[in-house]
Design a protein around this motif. Sequence first.
Motif, PDB file in Angstrom:
ATOM      1  N   ARG A 170      -2.137  30.061 -15.353  1.00 19.36           N
ATOM      2  CA  ARG A 170      -3.573  29.882 -15.136  1.00 19.36           C
ATOM      3  C   ARG A 170      -3.999  28.431 -15.394  1.00 19.36           C
ATOM      4  O   ARG A 170      -4.678  27.815 -14.572  1.00 19.36           O
ATOM      5  N   LEU A 171      -3.558  27.878 -16.508  1.00 14.15           N
ATOM      6  CA  LEU A 171      -3.954  26.524 -16.857  1.00 14.15           C
ATOM      7  C   LEU A 171      -3.396  25.500 -15.867  1.00 14.15           C
ATOM      8  O   LEU A 171      -4.084  24.549 -15.477  1.00 14.15           O
ATOM      9  N   ALA A 172      -2.140  25.690 -15.447  1.00 16.98           N
ATOM     10  CA  ALA A 172      -1.517  24.751 -14.515  1.00 16.98           C
ATOM     11  C   ALA A 172      -2.200  24.793 -13.156  1.00 16.98           C
ATOM     12  O   ALA A 172      -2.458  23.750 -12.536  1.00 16.98           O
ATOM     13  N   SER A 173      -2.518  26.000 -12.685  1.00 18.55           N
ATOM     14  CA  SER A 173      -3.160  26.102 -11.376  1.00 18.55           C
ATOM     15  C   SER A 173      -4.561  25.514 -11.412  1.00 18.55           C
ATOM     16  O   SER A 173      -4.988  24.826 -10.473  1.00 18.55           O
ATOM     17  N   LEU A 174      -5.286  25.737 -12.503  1.00 14.93           N
ATOM     18  CA  LEU A 174      -6.623  25.153 -12.629  1.00 14.93           C
ATOM     19  C   LEU A 174      -6.579  23.631 -12.748  1.00 14.93           C
ATOM     20  O   LEU A 174      -7.546  22.945 -12.410  1.00 14.93           O
ATOM     21  N   ILE A 209       6.999  27.895 -13.639  1.00  8.66           N
ATOM     22  CA  ILE A 209       6.935  28.567 -14.937  1.00  8.66           C
ATOM     23  C   ILE A 209       7.874  29.756 -14.880  1.00  8.66           C
ATOM     24  O   ILE A 209       7.715  30.645 -14.043  1.00  8.66           O
ATOM     25  N   ILE A 210       8.865  29.745 -15.745  1.00  4.95           N
ATOM     26  CA  ILE A 210       9.894  30.789 -15.759  1.00  4.95           C
ATOM     27  C   ILE A 210       9.595  31.728 -16.922  1.00  4.95           C
ATOM     28  O   ILE A 210       9.676  31.336 -18.089  1.00  4.95           O
ATOM     29  N   GLY A 211       9.265  32.972 -16.598  1.00  5.81           N
ATOM     30  CA  GLY A 211       8.918  33.955 -17.614  1.00  5.81           C
ATOM     31  C   GLY A 211       7.419  34.143 -17.689  1.00  5.81           C
ATOM     32  O   GLY A 211       6.705  33.286 -18.211  1.00  5.81           O
ATOM     33  N   ILE A 212       6.941  35.259 -17.142  1.00  4.87           N
ATOM     34  CA  ILE A 212       5.495  35.504 -17.108  1.00  4.87           C
ATOM     35  C   ILE A 212       5.173  36.690 -18.012  1.00  4.87           C
ATOM     36  O   ILE A 212       5.039  37.828 -17.583  1.00  4.87           O
ATOM     37  N   GLY A 213       5.118  36.382 -19.296  1.00  4.94           N
ATOM     38  CA  GLY A 213       4.536  37.295 -20.263  1.00  4.94           C
ATOM     39  C   GLY A 213       3.151  36.775 -20.616  1.00  4.94           C
ATOM     40  O   GLY A 213       2.490  36.114 -19.817  1.00  4.94           O
ATOM     41  N   PHE A 214       2.715  37.061 -21.814  1.00  2.84           N
ATOM     42  CA  PHE A 214       1.398  36.588 -22.275  1.00  2.84           C
ATOM     43  C   PHE A 214       1.302  35.071 -22.167  1.00  2.84           C
ATOM     44  O   PHE A 214       0.367  34.522 -21.580  1.00  2.84           O
ATOM     45  N   LEU A 215       2.307  34.376 -22.714  1.00  5.34           N
ATOM     46  CA  LEU A 215       2.293  32.920 -22.716  1.00  5.34           C
ATOM     47  C   LEU A 215       2.418  32.353 -21.304  1.00  5.34           C
ATOM     48  O   LEU A 215       1.657  31.468 -20.899  1.00  5.34           O
ATOM     49  N   ALA A 264      -8.329  26.585 -27.513  1.00  2.00           N
ATOM     50  CA  ALA A 264      -8.205  27.939 -26.979  1.00  2.00           C
ATOM     51  C   ALA A 264      -9.548  28.657 -26.982  1.00  2.00           C
ATOM     52  O   ALA A 264      -9.903  29.357 -26.020  1.00  2.00           O
ATOM     53  N   ILE A 265     -10.304  28.508 -28.059  1.00  2.00           N
ATOM     54  CA  ILE A 265     -11.634  29.124 -28.116  1.00  2.00           C
ATOM     55  C   ILE A 265     -12.495  28.596 -26.978  1.00  2.00           C
ATOM     56  O   ILE A 265     -13.198  29.358 -26.301  1.00  2.00           O
ATOM     57  N   GLN A 266     -12.436  27.293 -26.739  1.00  3.96           N
ATOM     58  CA  GLN A 266     -13.214  26.705 -25.649  1.00  3.96           C
ATOM     59  C   GLN A 266     -12.756  27.245 -24.299  1.00  3.96           C
ATOM     60  O   GLN A 266     -13.570  27.530 -23.414  1.00  3.96           O
ATOM     61  N   ALA A 267     -11.433  27.406 -24.133  1.00  2.68           N
ATOM     62  CA  ALA A 267     -10.903  27.902 -22.863  1.00  2.68           C
ATOM     63  C   ALA A 267     -11.310  29.349 -22.609  1.00  2.68           C
ATOM     64  O   ALA A 267     -11.545  29.749 -21.463  1.00  2.68           O
ATOM     65  N   VAL A 268     -11.408  30.161 -23.661  1.00  2.00           N
ATOM     66  CA  VAL A 268     -11.895  31.533 -23.501  1.00  2.00           C
ATOM     67  C   VAL A 268     -13.378  31.519 -23.160  1.00  2.00           C
ATOM     68  O   VAL A 268     -13.845  32.250 -22.281  1.00  2.00           O
ATOM     69  N   GLU A 269     -14.123  30.665 -23.835  1.00  2.00           N
ATOM     70  CA  GLU A 269     -15.571  30.608 -23.595  1.00  2.00           C
ATOM     71  C   GLU A 269     -15.895  30.181 -22.165  1.00  2.00           C
ATOM     72  O   GLU A 269     -16.798  30.739 -21.531  1.00  2.00           O
ATOM     73  N   ASP A 270     -15.144  29.212 -21.632  1.00  2.04           N
ATOM     74  CA  ASP A 270     -15.474  28.728 -20.287  1.00  2.04           C
ATOM     75  C   ASP A 270     -14.747  29.485 -19.181  1.00  2.04           C
ATOM     76  O   ASP A 270     -14.883  29.152 -18.003  1.00  2.04           O
ATOM     77  N   GLY A 271     -13.974  30.523 -19.558  1.00  5.63           N
ATOM     78  CA  GLY A 271     -13.378  31.392 -18.558  1.00  5.63           C
ATOM     79  C   GLY A 271     -12.010  30.980 -18.065  1.00  5.63           C
ATOM     80  O   GLY A 271     -11.417  31.676 -17.233  1.00  5.63           O
ATOM     81  N   ARG A 272     -11.460  29.869 -18.563  1.00  5.40           N
ATOM     82  CA  ARG A 272     -10.112  29.497 -18.132  1.00  5.40           C
ATOM     83  C   ARG A 272      -9.084  30.512 -18.608  1.00  5.40           C
ATOM     84  O   ARG A 272      -8.110  30.803 -17.906  1.00  5.40           O
ATOM     85  N   ILE A 273      -9.277  31.059 -19.797  1.00  5.90           N
ATOM     86  CA  ILE A 273      -8.432  32.145 -20.305  1.00  5.90           C
ATOM     87  C   ILE A 273      -9.277  33.409 -20.345  1.00  5.90           C
ATOM     88  O   ILE A 273     -10.323  33.445 -20.993  1.00  5.90           O
ATOM     89  N   GLN A 274      -8.829  34.426 -19.624  1.00  7.60           N
ATOM     90  CA  GLN A 274      -9.524  35.712 -19.580  1.00  7.60           C
ATOM     91  C   GLN A 274      -8.743  36.690 -20.465  1.00  7.60           C
ATOM     92  O   GLN A 274      -7.825  37.373 -20.030  1.00  7.60           O
ATOM     93  N   LEU A 275      -9.138  36.728 -21.717  1.00 11.00           N
ATOM     94  CA  LEU A 275      -8.314  37.318 -22.757  1.00 11.00           C
ATOM     95  C   LEU A 275      -8.140  38.821 -22.614  1.00 11.00           C
ATOM     96  O   LEU A 275      -7.053  39.360 -22.840  1.00 11.00           O
ATOM     97  N   ARG A 276      -9.183  39.515 -22.236  1.00 11.21           N
ATOM     98  CA  ARG A 276      -9.123  40.984 -22.227  1.00 11.21           C
ATOM     99  C   ARG A 276      -8.002  41.513 -21.322  1.00 11.21           C
ATOM    100  O   ARG A 276      -7.362  42.504 -21.645  1.00 11.21           O
TER     101      ARG A 276
END
Length: 318
Positions: free
Chosen positions: A151-155, A139-145, A272-284
């Motif tokens: 995170r998703l690729a490693s999981l 992954i080239i470029g580590i900003g928000f996206l 995305a909502i599901q990914a935040v709920e299950d902790g795959r995306i830690q939004l804060r």
Amino acid sequence: MLAAVVAGPGEVRIEEVPKPEPGPGQVRVRMLGCGVCASNLGPWAGPEWMSFPTAPGDLGHEGWGFVDAVGEGVPSIREGDEVATLFYRSYAQYDVGPAEAVMKLPRFLEGTEFPGEPLACAMNIFRRAAIRPGQRVAIIGIGFLGAILTRLASLAGAETIAISRRQFSLKVAQRMGAHETFALEERHRTREEIADRLSGQMFDRVIEATGKQVPLDLAGDIIGERGRLIIAGYHQDGPRMVDMQQWNWRGIDVINAHERDQRIYYRGLREAIQAVEDGRIQLRSLLTHSFPLERLGDALNATRDREDGFLKATVSIS
């Protein structure tokens, strides 16, 4: 209502304008906030194709808020529902759009900053990347996206490599699960460092998430035969050149992972909502800078300059 108007290159003002009214099939949302997208930076710089002043609220498309008016023929959305929006003039106190362009937020997200559009974008890019366990992914470029995609690729069980010009971003990538990190410097030097450390092994998937020429060149350098190169960066500052001999020889698939179909965005938003709920995306931890609407110019400049500690700016709207 109050709305931001971009009056010229690098110039924003807050104006009082009429509140929009929802038509049939539409809802009006009292905006609580809106994320700041890097795609705003092209218009903010004032290219020849840009017309000023912008429409009130224009450029803002990562909003959330609560529904305060519902047009005729909208059965599923009610006044008071807190929603994420896929509207396009959300740098304002109110925005209006089709009912199918809002998604009601579950209770656990109520009162939370939730820029749904870029989160949906991340899920859609990940889907089109078709990453599988055991693949080698860069992954080239580590900003928000890029952080979310790391995170998703490693999981997903991929050996995930992060490449970025900022040391802060590389540390974020490590927290997101990157197995290796590399500083994005001069193209050939970076390519050689990757080849040396990984014993010349190339990548099954490369996601370019910068929107710049040199990282796109590097992506072509490190993709393996029959690999998939996913262009997630938004290339808006002019034409690009690619080494077609290199791409042809390796027989790679090239995916432009931007979507325009609102139904696909809606699906990505649900995921995305599901990914935040299950902790795959830690939004804060990803929303690093917040500004009031009156300081939208500062938020855009912060997005452009990307000082240490910056991943994503939001504007709060009162």
